[in-house]
Write an enzyme that holds these catalytic residues in place. Structure first.
Site, short mmCIF file in Angstrom:
data_model
loop_
_atom_site.label_atom_id
_atom_site.label_comp_id
_atom_site.label_asym_id
_atom_site.label_seq_id
_atom_site.Cartn_x
_atom_site.Cartn_y
_atom_site.Cartn_z
N ASP A 333 0.90 -1.29 -0.19
CA ASP A 333 -0.10 0.06 0.02
C ASP A 333 0.88 1.26 0.07
O ASP A 333 0.52 2.10 -0.70
CB ASP A 333 -0.83 -0.10 1.15
CG ASP A 333 -0.16 -0.12 2.58
OD1 ASP A 333 1.01 -0.57 2.50
OD2 ASP A 333 -0.68 0.41 3.62
N ARG A 337 4.85 4.49 6.33
CA ARG A 337 4.59 4.31 7.84
C ARG A 337 4.30 2.95 8.38
O ARG A 337 5.07 2.08 7.61
CB ARG A 337 3.07 4.84 7.69
CG ARG A 337 1.86 4.03 7.00
CD ARG A 337 0.71 4.71 7.01
NE ARG A 337 -0.51 3.89 6.48
CZ ARG A 337 -1.53 4.38 5.53
NH1 ARG A 337 -1.57 5.64 5.61
NH2 ARG A 337 -2.28 3.44 5.15
N ASP A 338 3.97 2.71 9.39
CA ASP A 338 3.90 1.21 10.12
C ASP A 338 2.93 0.33 9.52
O ASP A 338 2.35 -0.02 10.18
CB ASP A 338 3.82 1.56 11.58
CG ASP A 338 2.27 2.15 12.06
OD1 ASP A 338 1.76 2.79 11.03
OD2 ASP A 338 1.94 2.10 12.99
N GLU A 339 3.30 0.01 8.20
CA GLU A 339 2.33 -0.58 7.57
C GLU A 339 2.83 -1.38 6.17
O GLU A 339 3.50 -2.47 6.51
CB GLU A 339 1.04 0.23 7.21
CG GLU A 339 0.01 -0.55 6.77
CD GLU A 339 -1.41 0.39 6.72
OE1 GLU A 339 -2.37 -0.45 6.44
OE2 GLU A 339 -1.28 1.31 7.15
N GLU A 599 -2.52 8.73 -0.98
CA GLU A 599 -3.65 8.13 -0.72
C GLU A 599 -4.85 8.82 -0.63
O GLU A 599 -6.06 8.16 -0.99
CB GLU A 599 -3.20 7.64 0.89
CG GLU A 599 -4.28 6.76 1.48
CD GLU A 599 -3.78 6.31 2.83
OE1 GLU A 599 -3.02 6.89 3.54
OE2 GLU A 599 -4.33 5.30 3.21
C1 BGC Z 1 -4.18 0.74 3.59
C2 BGC Z 1 -4.98 0.54 2.45
C3 BGC Z 1 -5.71 -0.61 2.71
C4 BGC Z 1 -6.62 -0.33 3.68
C5 BGC Z 1 -7.78 -1.16 3.92
C6 BGC Z 1 -5.12 1.10 5.14
O1 BGC Z 1 -4.27 1.06 6.11
O2 BGC Z 1 -3.04 1.66 3.69
O3 BGC Z 1 -4.39 1.19 1.28
O4 BGC Z 1 -6.27 -1.04 1.53
O5 BGC Z 1 -6.05 0.14 4.73
O6 BGC Z 1 -8.87 -0.66 3.99
#
Ligand code: BGC
Length: 714
Positions: A333, A337-339, A599
């Protein structure tokens, strides 16, 4: 392949410090060739006699580690000497880095181990194996800390000379697989553009481009000074450094200098950034001391877009950079960040554009195997692959990646192996829906993200106004239809699914006679659910008009909206939306200085304020999916289902006089296809170059042509 390797780890706890494993060995006679096989729990850097064994970084890459762990094979003959020293430094990587808000459990407690062997083939036909075993040593490396989200600390002055014996441990060797994905490499270097002192007095380096990777710097030091580098994507409205949107990811480098001149960059982690804040630098900070190194999978560029509009060209550039920044072994995504997770929804939204921009067949096939591996027995597809979150239930339009991605990879590249391989996974997903829905032939119930980030959501919220059951049922219909198509390609009996598709369409039409939002209109047409698509597309155009000519769509509706408009006579409006510069629009972000895709449509508002820091990435490729409309409709290059992989092509451009030219080209499996239109004083000139037979549709007139170059007038 049979291996003698055993898993080894440091025999004492090193805390944050990354271990370095070492094995010395001598060659007994002349060597004809030698290979190194290696993997780790974490990410590793291997050196033979001080030289990196390969330019593959962040090996072993990211897979569904509990089920699949890649090992790499390196040709190392030229690196060998009489006496050799092999060292392997291991960081936490994706496997062992904790992620603040989810999936933390026990990750840091996993062993930090390596497994591998050197195979030496002597000229006399004999062979010697140097496997990881109890004879290896370990020590503390200069990497004092390394995690994916928090960054890296390095002590260049550290002289670790204590070496101790390793410990053997057991791990499931059945999960080991040879490298499947593209290798991850340092692909591009970007020189710093400027150094500035912000109103708060911070020293900030600007690279002028958001990238994913890391910074390399050169510095002259006395020794022992600590440099701290923080990463950020944007400056705040006063021009100060900002990275609150990284949430819990510290994304920081700490570097302790040695004496003298030195050049360094991190090598066991990565960051998403355009700016860095530099503290503790022992000399005045000058741009020439800094370079950003873009790190991404070794995907080959195949698509090119350009136009007479500098803003549109910037959007194209942002789309390419969005892909580079998020194609680091897994389609993620965001990179900062922390993802940084393999969100399935984002991947399905972008897969078509991705496959035109770059050759991503191998990249996606590896990821799809991980998707299948992480799919539940019941067919449930996790919201992220590799499945890091585990507790979040499957969502419509996210899980559908299981079907949409293999189908698109097949269409773009024409190789049906991907369908053969993924077919059980594709069917598994639609069967799962059938088993959990509360209404037969629709998907009702469940927990979904809806039209994520749509502008018809209540202020500050993420889930748009389109009905979730509507979206879920529409994607159900589409996925079942694609299962039928895929099945027919590979000779499966899909009669049951054909019947199911009809039943879904009937139930859908009965349940949803009225479409309430832009996205609902879009899906009804795009997925063949509306009994009268022309009427629905007209109603969509009206609705957009009534809503002030603004798109309101989120992740679910945006990728298709321009297609639906232009396929049903509203090309003018499609162009209008694409070229619009006021918020909300693609070019709004461009106008606000974006160098990647945001985003949120309003990541930075007109007044310079930001969307909430809890969910505000400036490098999220999803809305970059609009590029597929530019290739397919604006420039008109369309794959034909009966000739997948562009074995034949339809070229049906839609020129618009707000531009003076547009050009798109694609390197397909069958050669190059290029389409350019130009407004001249005398009308529109079309230049077409096609390596395959083409159906040209110019000004509504169809013509079949063989491969070649054509100039036509309209
Ligand atoms: C992500 C998105 C992802 C979504 C799910 C987010 O935190 O960055 O791109 O699809 O969560 O709803």
């Amino acid at each position: 392949m049979e291996f003698q390797a055993q898993w080894i780890q440091a025999e004492r706890e090193l805390g944050d410090v990354c271990p370095v494993f070492r094995r010395d060995f001598a060659l007994r006679k002349p060597v004809s060739s030698a290979k190194l096989y290696l993997t780790a729990l974490g990410v590793y850097e291997a050196r033979m006699n001080g030289t990196r064994v390969s330019d593959y970084v962040l090996a072993p890459g990211w897979t569904a580690y509990e089920k699949r762990l890649q090992y790499q094979e390196y040709e190392i003959t030229s690196l060998l000497q009489k006496e050799n020293e092999l060292t392997v430094t291991v960081g936490r990587g994706w496997m062992r880095s904790p992620m603040g808000w989810g999936g933390k459990e026990g990750r840091t407690a996993l062993p930090c181990g390596i497994w591998g062997e050197v195979r030496i083939f002597y000229e006399d036909g004999t062979k010697e194996i140097v496997p990881t075993d109890a004879s290896w040593l370990f020590g503390e490396s200069r990497v004092r800390f390394s995690e994916i989200y928090d960054g890296e600390s390095y002590d260049a002055a550290f002289e670790g000379n204590e070496w101790n014996r390793v410990r053997i441990f057991s791990w499931n060797n059945e999960i080991l697989i040879p490298q499947e994905g593209e290798e991850i490499r340092e692909q591009e270097r970007i020189a710093a553009r400027s150094v500035q002192v912000t109103p708060k007095g911070e020293t900030v380096v600007d690279f002028g481009q958001e990238v994913t990777g890391y910074v390399e710097f050169t510095v002259e030091a006395k020794g022992q000074e600590t440099i701290r580098i923080c990463h950020g994507e944007v400056l705040d409205k006063d021009g100060n450094f900002y990275n609150e949107n990284y949430r819990d990811a510290k994304a920081e480098i700490r570097y302790i200098c040695k004496k003298g001149r030195q050049t360094w960059h991190p090598f066991l982690t990565f960051f998403g950034f355009r700016y860095i804040k530099v503290e503790g630098f022992p000399e005045p900070v000058r741009p020439e001391q800094f370079q950003a190194i873009a790190v991404y999978s070794d995907i080959r560029r195949t698509g090119f877009l350009s136009s007479s509009s500098p803003k549109l060209n910037q959007l194209f550039s942002n789309i390419f950079w969005g892909q580079k920044g998020n194609f680091l072994d897994v389609p993620t995504d965001c990179p900062q960040r922390d993802e940084r997770l393999g969100w399935t929804g984002d991947a399905q939204v972008f897969v078509k554009t991705a496959s035109y921009n770059y050759d991503v067949e191998r990249f996606f096939r590896k990821w799809l195997r991980d998707l299948a591996a992480d799919q539940g027995e019941d067919g449930a597809v996790p919201v992220v692959v590799p499945d890091y979150l585990k507790t979040i239930p499957p969502s419509a339009a996210w899980g559908d990646a299981a079907v949409i991605c293999p189908w698109q990879i097949y269409l773009t590249y024409g190789n049906d192996d991907v369908l053969r391989e993924q077919f059980p996974s594709m069917k598994g997903w639609v069967d799962y829906i059938g088993s959990v829905t509360t209404t037969p032939y629709l998907w009702t119930g469940g927990v979904h993200f809806g039209d994520w980030l749509a502008l018809d959501a209540p202020p500050g919220e993420c889930e748009g106004a389109s009905r979730k059951d509507f979206i879920a049922s529409a994607f159900y219909a589409n996925s079942v239809l694609l299962v039928c198509r895929a099945g027919r390609v590979i000779g499966e009996d899909v009669r049951e699914y054909e019947k199911l598709h009809e039943q879904i369409v009937t139930a859908f039409r009965e349940t949803y006679p009225v479409y309430e939002t832009q996205t609902e209109h879009v899906l009804a047409v795009q997925f063949g659910l509306s009994p009268n698509p022309q009427e629905t597309a007209d109603a969509l155009a009206d609705l957009i008009q009534r809503e002030g000519g603004q798109l309101k769509t989120g992740f679910v509706g945006t990728p298709y909206i321009l297609h639906v408009l232009s396929d049903f006579g509203h090309s003018d409006m499609a162009w209008e939306l694409l070229l619009r510069e006021e918020y909300p629009s693609w070019l709004y972000a461009v106008r606000k200085g974006a160098t990647t895709i945001w985003e949120h449509w309003d990541g930075i508002r007109e007044d310079g304020s930001f969307w909430d820091k809890m969910m505000n990435s400036y490098n999220h490729y999803a809305y970059g999916a609009v590029a597929d409309w530019v290739y397919e409709k604006a420039a008109g290059i369309q794959a034909l289902e009966e000739a997948p992989g562009f074995a034949k092509v339809r070229i049906a451009p839609i020129p618009d006089s707000r531009l003076s030219y547009l050009e798109a080209s694609m390197e397909t499996r069958h050669g190059k296809i290029r389409s350019k239109w130009t407004y001249t004083g005398d009308g529109v000139r079309y230049e077409i170059e096609t390596a395959v037979p083409a159906e040209l549709v110019i000004d509504g007139k169809k013509e079949l042509v063989g491969s070649g170059r054509y100039t036509l007038w309209g």
